[in-house]
Design an enzyme around this catalytic site. Structure first.
Site, PDB file in Angstrom:
ATOM      1  CB  CYS A   1      -0.912  -0.033   1.221  1.00  0.00           C
ATOM      2  SG  CYS A   1      -1.764   1.514   1.557  1.00  0.00           S
TER       3      CYS A   1
ATOM      4  CB  CYS B   1       0.418   1.833   4.081  1.00  0.00           C
ATOM      5  SG  CYS B   1      -1.290   1.254   4.029  1.00  0.00           S
TER       6      CYS B   1
END
Length: 268
Positions: free
Chosen positions: A30, A33
């Protein structure tokens, strides 16, 4: 904290009774993230001792993501006393996350203020005031303690309540309370002799006395009666008084609900 030796019950739920725990649900694939991670780590270091950061890899612990209804990542949850108290999702800017943290992280005196509020609602106002004042000596800008003390002082020391309201300027959460308190404080300090001559003067003065005695039910009846006869007496203060009382008590309070329709009808 990483998930190498991770026990959710102990490292998050149990520990959140001692210190707030910020949980970052993330995954290696991600990109947002990866953008958020260093921001949270910097803030965790900056505010070390105020809260703890725990990172949960949703690839390794999908059952935890499912348990808390994580639909997209990054997803950040704040745990206090074993419960999620607030959250956000996505890679927010650092300044925005910091402002959010300042709002949601309980202060060091949160338990004292909560106890003071409990005493207030139990009618133990002396004990509530003593606790709130003690907190403010240690943390002068504790918003929750200031707001509570405004309620405690408004009817006995309206001048003091006005000064306390000034200390809450800019606090969006307490705008409604402060606006109501300032209107009520002015009414409490009014002298009947200073009121203009008018057929509604005595009714208005009686409503002021009921307000000073915290008899909100009869005060509202009086102010609404004045609105029906001469809404603009004392610069429309009966209307302002009703709105202030509604805000002070809250829209769901039984007295607010009892008088709200009559107030609306009196205006039109």
């Amino acid at each position: 904290m990483t998930t190498e030796h991770f026990d959710f019950q102990g490292d998050v739920l149990d520990q959140s009774h001692d210190i707030p725990v910020l949980v970052d649900f993330w995954a290696a694939w991600c990109a947002p993230c990866r953008m958020l991670a260093p921001i949270l780590e910097r803030l965790a270091e900056k505010y070390s001792g105020s809260w703890k950061l725990v990172k949960i890899d949703t690839e390794r612990f999908p059952e935890l993501a499912e348990r808390f209804g994580v639909k997209g990542i990054p997803d950040v949850r704040l745990f206090v006393n074993g419960e999620v108290v607030d959250s956000f999702s996505g890679a927010l800017p650092e300044y925005q996350i910091e402002q959010w943290l300042k709002k949601v992280i309980p202060g060091p005196y949160a338990k004292e203020v909560d106890l003071a509020e409990k005493f207030f609602f139990q009618g133990k106002c002396g004990m509530a005031a003593s606790l709130a004042e003690g907190v403010l000596q240690k943390e002068p800008m504790n918003s929750k303690a200031l707001a509570l003390l405004i309620r405690l002082r408004l009817f006995s020391h309206p001048y003091e309540a006005v000064n306390l309201c000034r200390r809450l300027e800019g606090e969006a959460e307490y705008v409604s309370l402060c606006e109501a308190a300032l209107v009520i404080a002015r009414l409490l300090m009014l002298q009947k002799d200073a009121l203009p001559l008018d057929p509604v003067r005595d009714c208005y003065a009686d409503a002021l006395l009921k307000l000073a005695g915290e008899n909100f039910d009869e005060a509202l009846e009086g102010f609404i009666g004045v609105i029906r006869e001469n809404r603009y007496f004392d610069d429309d203060s009966s209307r302002k008084a009703c709105i202030a009382i509604f805000r002070y008590l809250g829209e769901e309070h039984e007295i607010t609900r009892k008088h709200r329709k009559a107030f609306d009808r009196a205006l039109y």
